[in-house]
Scaffold this active site. Structure first.
Site, mmCIF file in Angstrom:
data_model
loop_
_atom_site.group_PDB
_atom_site.id
_atom_site.type_symbol
_atom_site.label_atom_id
_atom_site.label_comp_id
_atom_site.label_asym_id
_atom_site.label_seq_id
_atom_site.Cartn_x
_atom_site.Cartn_y
_atom_site.Cartn_z
ATOM 1 N N GLU A 174 0.862 -1.188 0.000
ATOM 2 C CA GLU A 174 0.000 0.000 0.000
ATOM 3 C C GLU A 174 0.890 1.226 0.000
ATOM 4 O OE1 GLU A 174 -2.540 -0.169 3.408
ATOM 5 O OE2 GLU A 174 -3.379 -2.129 2.840
ATOM 6 N N GLY B 294 4.989 -0.910 2.698
ATOM 7 C CA GLY B 294 5.765 -1.672 1.713
ATOM 8 C C GLY B 294 6.595 -2.694 2.469
ATOM 9 N N GLU C 158 9.317 -8.554 -3.510
ATOM 10 C CA GLU C 158 9.432 -9.750 -2.652
ATOM 11 C C GLU C 158 10.380 -9.503 -1.482
ATOM 12 O OE1 GLU C 158 6.614 -11.435 -3.804
ATOM 13 O OE2 GLU C 158 7.781 -13.085 -2.983
HETATM 14 C C1 LIG Z 1 7.372 -3.890 -10.461
HETATM 15 C C2 LIG Z 1 6.862 -4.134 -9.094
HETATM 16 C C3 LIG Z 1 6.016 -5.189 -8.848
HETATM 17 C C4 LIG Z 1 5.512 -5.409 -7.567
HETATM 18 N N1 LIG Z 1 4.623 -6.423 -7.357
HETATM 19 C C5 LIG Z 1 3.992 -6.515 -6.156
HETATM 20 C C6 LIG Z 1 2.926 -7.446 -5.966
HETATM 21 O O1 LIG Z 1 2.571 -8.199 -6.864
HETATM 22 N N2 LIG Z 1 2.311 -7.462 -4.762
HETATM 23 C C7 LIG Z 1 2.672 -6.640 -3.731
HETATM 24 O O2 LIG Z 1 2.055 -6.711 -2.684
HETATM 25 N N3 LIG Z 1 3.695 -5.768 -3.876
HETATM 26 C C8 LIG Z 1 4.355 -5.681 -5.072
HETATM 27 N N4 LIG Z 1 5.386 -4.774 -5.234
HETATM 28 C C9 LIG Z 1 5.758 -3.913 -4.125
HETATM 29 C C10 LIG Z 1 7.101 -4.234 -3.521
HETATM 30 O O3 LIG Z 1 7.056 -5.458 -2.857
HETATM 31 C C11 LIG Z 1 7.491 -3.060 -2.609
HETATM 32 O O4 LIG Z 1 7.775 -1.974 -3.434
HETATM 33 C C12 LIG Z 1 8.676 -3.387 -1.735
HETATM 34 O O5 LIG Z 1 8.322 -4.326 -0.775
HETATM 35 C C13 LIG Z 1 9.236 -2.151 -1.031
HETATM 36 O O6 LIG Z 1 8.255 -1.377 -0.410
HETATM 37 P P1 LIG Z 1 8.220 0.193 -0.641
HETATM 38 O O7 LIG Z 1 8.213 0.419 -2.100
HETATM 39 O O8 LIG Z 1 7.096 0.738 0.136
HETATM 40 O O9 LIG Z 1 9.571 0.744 -0.071
HETATM 41 P P2 LIG Z 1 9.879 1.137 1.469
HETATM 42 O O10 LIG Z 1 9.420 0.052 2.347
HETATM 43 O O11 LIG Z 1 9.378 2.501 1.708
HETATM 44 O O12 LIG Z 1 11.456 1.129 1.423
HETATM 45 C C14 LIG Z 1 12.253 2.257 1.071
HETATM 46 C C15 LIG Z 1 13.693 1.928 1.413
HETATM 47 O O13 LIG Z 1 13.829 1.740 2.821
HETATM 48 C C16 LIG Z 1 14.436 0.509 3.110
HETATM 49 N N5 LIG Z 1 13.943 -0.034 4.357
HETATM 50 C C17 LIG Z 1 12.656 -0.179 4.752
HETATM 51 N N6 LIG Z 1 12.576 -0.754 5.947
HETATM 52 C C18 LIG Z 1 13.860 -0.989 6.346
HETATM 53 C C19 LIG Z 1 14.449 -1.590 7.493
HETATM 54 N N7 LIG Z 1 13.733 -2.065 8.509
HETATM 55 N N8 LIG Z 1 15.802 -1.667 7.541
HETATM 56 C C20 LIG Z 1 16.552 -1.183 6.518
HETATM 57 N N9 LIG Z 1 16.055 -0.622 5.417
HETATM 58 C C21 LIG Z 1 14.707 -0.537 5.325
HETATM 59 C C22 LIG Z 1 14.073 -0.372 1.927
HETATM 60 O O14 LIG Z 1 14.942 -1.468 1.797
HETATM 61 C C23 LIG Z 1 14.187 0.601 0.794
HETATM 62 O O15 LIG Z 1 15.510 0.714 0.422
HETATM 63 C C24 LIG Z 1 5.908 -4.569 -6.511
HETATM 64 C C25 LIG Z 1 6.799 -3.520 -6.742
HETATM 65 C C26 LIG Z 1 7.258 -3.284 -8.018
HETATM 66 C C27 LIG Z 1 8.192 -2.128 -8.239
#
Ligand SMILES: Cc1cc2nc3c(=O)[nH]c(=O)nc-3n(C[C@H](O)[C@H](O)[C@H](O)COP(=O)(O)OP(=O)(O)OC[C@H]3O[C@@H](n4cnc5c(N)ncnc54)[C@H](O)[C@@H]3O)c2cc1C
Lengths: 401, 379
Positions: free
Chosen positions: A137, A141, A379
């Site tokens: 959402e 993420g 993932e």
């Molecule tokens: C092409 C594509 C397909 C996708 N398909 C799906 C799908 O089918 N279903 C679904 O549910 N999602 C899907 N996603 C979503 C994807 O899983 C998320 O984008 C991903 O999990 C990261 O979440 P975020 O984008 O909110 O980044 P954030 O969680 O905001 O992360 C931003 C940065 O902070 C870092 N970070 C966050 N928490 C920590 C921590 N505790 N310690 C250290 N670093 C941290 C992250 O590693 C990253 O570098 C997809 C995304 C893309 C781009």
């Protein structure tokens, strides 16, 4: 006995999927990227052939278990072998193949028998159909416990409200596994997984996003507005959540699937890296001098790339082998995903280095480079994988990191 | 079938090795380093437990184990201390040669010492890379069938203790030869070694017109033999390095789980825990690439040499990274001798210096890949 020899069945699946990747997928890879979608006729044709993407184990791998001796389970190993080949052909097309996709594992691991039957039996050869997995959402993420989509209990079911983003095949999917919370104050324990069917009133796809790579694969935003979902569509049924007391059950459904999907995603990254490597090796053989400065430069870069690819592959095989053996593999699944995701980008970048400016113009490697970056993000990002590994590493010392 | 499951015998053997490593080797690491020699009773125990004869042929009273089993056992032993494992008075890197040529007439006197249960340390000098800087001060001249050696080698493991020396060389006519020296006179130059592997008998061998007629192989046959022995040694060395990696990983994990700063265990800082995660991945990767190569050797695959280069390249890179990271994670404590990690980092660096340049391994492996047809070899 330690062995890296493929079984007969594994060899067959590898050969079969490679043939398909080489002859059916690769030829349309660049075109599909340009179009921003996989051609419909192609999908129909492939679906008629019974080719599907199943991320828990490859669908061709079940086999009939005749005879008294129980055959060793090898679905996960077959899955990673097949996926590497397919992604070698093209990752965006692989992810667009009909099938339950990432939605399959939660249904298989947590669904009731009726739910499995209802949702997994629709993938037939008459028409291509997809499943999807919607966890992410705008405000949740990496931190999946932050899910804000709500599920309000009403007579006979639940009313869902919220937004999901970045959902692979989310727009075209016949059903989507949606994670929502029955009470945000309960945190993880309040989470539930629902299956929401396409066409359900209040459920819509509001946007398809444009991306750096994987352009041929659909990434959707979904909206749930007062969307009624019957109780039978609550994954595992209400008893499932009652029986697990205050345990964060919906959250566990979301997390558990990663142990089988991460090796699959890792093997896709490996397939991409291998595609870039082989393409470049071929070009170097044709275009580079056979000795001197550039020859040595190329030798070193290629050797390192090949080594890294095999390193990632062995980590992935190990995680898949453990899953087949029923050994807990969260650490290994995270290791292979973390390593493969980063390695694959690195190999693509090295390949572009060897191709020089020439590589920018209409060469497959340029596309692979754009495709591969997200394998270090979805993932579970690279950082999240590190966290999972570190947690397992520190567990014996009673420190939670 | 793809499987990561060791056999029951391997698991049992590894368990004995790991216990020996923890209970005996680890505790004697510092004293052995200070004495520049492994304590004799420890060597005797290792010999009794057959740890010094894993590679030796059965006909020599060795275990003649497949490489895939040996790498697991050596890894477990080196978990205790690499310096000690490298300093055990054993056939050393010549063991693989003895295994390949166990029936050779020139080797029968050495065989007899093994059958009589006495230790007979050997050193192996590889002079085949004639382009190598520093290494070319030595000449091997064919003098009507005998060979005359002149000059000084680079530092060699077990040089101080060796009763036999095996030499891999290219003679003055650029023909490959494998020579045996045991009843000749050679000198071992006392050096000023401080960096690491101090119990391993490092020394430069000095040959002043040393002549030998004991030719173990020559020409094409020698080339094949040298490659075979190199292949086995690269993998065995890589396995030892992997044991050191695991030791450093485990030690640093426990330490960072207990050490506190800013009010919490430092493991809770991601700069720390992510480094541990990387160390864990790298250690596992090196393990798997070693297994991959070892299996190919046991199968007699033509790919084995190239995969051994790959395994040792990664083991070099990995052992440097992991031992350095361990010191880093212990902070100032990592730097002082009350903790083992500073020694491990020194040993690692000495080990990679002794056993070939990473870049060179890559270049050779790459050249092999560019010659090959087709895809990344899976099996
Ligand atoms: C092409 C594509 C397909 C996708 N398909 C799906 C799908 O089918 N279903 C679904 O549910 N999602 C899907 N996603 C979503 C994807 O899983 C998320 O984008 C991903 O999990 C990261 O979440 P975020 O984008 O909110 O980044 P954030 O969680 O905001 O992360 C931003 C940065 O902070 C870092 N970070 C966050 N928490 C920590 C921590 N505790 N310690 C250290 N670093 C941290 C992250 O590693 C990253 O570098 C997809 C995304 C893309 C781009």
């Amino acid at each position: 006995m330690i062995s890296f020899e493929l079984s007969e069945q594994q060899k067959q699946i590898k050969e079969m999927t490679h043939w398909f990747a080489e002859n059916e997928i690769r030829p349309i890879a660049l075109e599909a990227d340009k179009l921003g979608k996989v051609p419909d006729e192609w999908l129909q044709q492939v679906n008629r052939m019974g080719i599907q993407l199943n991320t828990s184990s490859f669908s061709g791998g079940k086999g009939s278990s005749t005879g008294k001796k129980k055959r060793e389970r090898e679905g996960n190993r077959m899955g990673v072998l097949a996926t590497e080949e397919m992604a070698w052909g093209d990752p965006a097309i692989t992810l667009s193949l009909p099938g339950a996709g990432l939605g399959g594992p939660p249904i298989e691991s947590s669904g009731t028998p009726e739910q499995k039957e209802r949702f997994l039996s629709i993938f037939t050869t008459d028409k291509p159909r997809w499943g999807a997995y919607a966890l992410t959402e705008p405000e949740a993420g990496s931190d999946a416990s932050g899910v804000r989509t709500t599920a309000r209990k009403v007579d006979g079911g639940y009313i869902l409200n919220g937004q999901k983003i970045f959902i692979t095949n989310g727009g075209r999917a016949s059903w989507v596994v949606v994670f929502a919370t029955v009470d945000s104050k309960l945190g993880r324990a309040g989470q539930r997984a629902f299956v929401v069917e396409k066409g359900t009133p209040g459920f819509s796809c509001t946007k398809l996003v444009k991306k750096m790579g994987l352009r041929a694969n659909e990434t959707a935003e979904l909206l749930l507005e007062d969307c009624f979902v019957p109780t039978e569509y609550l994954l595992g049924g209400e008893e499932f959540y009652d029986s697990s007391d205050s345990k964060p059950s919906g959250f566990q459904v979301a997390m558990k699937t990663f142990d089988s999907t991460r090796p699959i995603v890792a093997s896709m990254a490996i397939g991409i890296a291998r595609a870039a490597y082989e393409y470049t090796l071929d070009m170097v053989k044709k275009e580079y001098p056979k000795q001197g400065k550039y020859f040595y430069l190329a030798s070193e870069i290629l050797a390192e790339a090949e080594e890294d690819i095999q390193a990632a592959r062995l980590l992935t095989w190990e995680a898949a082998w453990m899953a087949d053996m029923g050994i807990a593999n969260a650490k290994e699944a995270a290791m292979c995903k973390a390593y493969a995701g980063q390695m694959a980008l690195d190999v693509c970048a090295k390949s572009l280095e060897l191709l020089g400016p020439t590589g920018l113009d209409g060469h497959l490697v340029e596309k692979l480079f754009r495709d591969v970056k997200v394998f270090d993000i979805f993932e579970g990002t690279n950082e999240i994988q590190h966290l999972v590994i570190a947690r397992r590493q520190y567990a014996p010392f009673g420190v939670r990191v | 079938m793809i499987s990561f499951q060791a056999t029951d015998e391997e698991l049992a053997f590894v368990e004995v090795a790991k216990d020996f490593a923890k209970d005996r080797i680890r505790v004697l690491a510092r004293t052995s380093e200070n004495h520049l020699k492994v304590k004799e009773d420890l060597s005797e125990e290792a010999m009794e437990l057959s740890f010094l004869s894993l590679e030796l042929p059965e006909a020599w009273d060795g275990l003649e184990l497949p490489l895939i089993s040996q790498v697991q056992i050596l890894k477990a032993l080196s978990y205790g201390d690499l310096g000690i494992v490298q300093g055990f008075p054993s056939a050393g890197d010549a063991a693989s040669l003895f295994r390949c040529l166990s029936e050779h007439t020139e080797l029968q006197t050495i065989k007899a010492t093994y059958l009589a249960n006495t230790d007979h340390p050997s050193a192996l000098v590889d002079l085949t890379d004639t382009e190598k800087p520093f290494g070319n001060t030595i000449t091997v001249r064919n003098n009507n069938g005998d060979y005359i050696l002149n000059g000084t080698t680079e530092p060699v493991r077990l040089a101080q203790f060796a009763e036999t020396i095996v030499v891999f060389a290219r003679d003055n006519e650029d023909v490959a030869v494998v020579l045996l020296l045991n009843d000749q006179e050679w000198l071992v130059e006392d050096g000023d070694y401080r960096i690491g592997l101090l119990a391993s008998g490092l020394g430069k061998l000095k040959f002043n017109h040393v002549s030998t007629g004991k030719i173990l192989a020559k020409g094409k046959e020698a080339e094949r033999l040298i490659e075979k022995v190199q292949t086995r040694n690269y993998i065995l060395q890589a396995a030892k390095q992997n044991g050191l990696m695991e030791a450093a990983l485990d030690y640093a994990t426990q330490y960072t789980a207990e050490r506190k700063a800013f009010g919490q265990e430092i493991a809770k800082f991601q700069g720390v825990s992510f480094k541990i995660a990387k160390m864990a991945m790298e250690t596992r990767i090196v393990n798997h690439l070693i297994w991959n190569a070892a299996i190919k050797v046991d199968e007699g695959s033509f790919e084995a040499f190239s995969l051994a280069l790959r395994a040792l390249h990664r083991a070099h890179k990995g052992v440097r990274f992991v031992t350095d990271a361990a010191v880093q994670l212990l902070g100032g404590h990592g730097f002082i001798q009350e903790f083992p990690v500073e020694k491990w980092m020194r040993d690692a660096q000495a080990q990679v210096a002794l056993y070939g340049s990473e870049r060179e391994f890559l270049a050779r492996r790459g050249a092999a890949l560019l010659e090959e047809q087709g895809q990344v070899s899976v099996e």
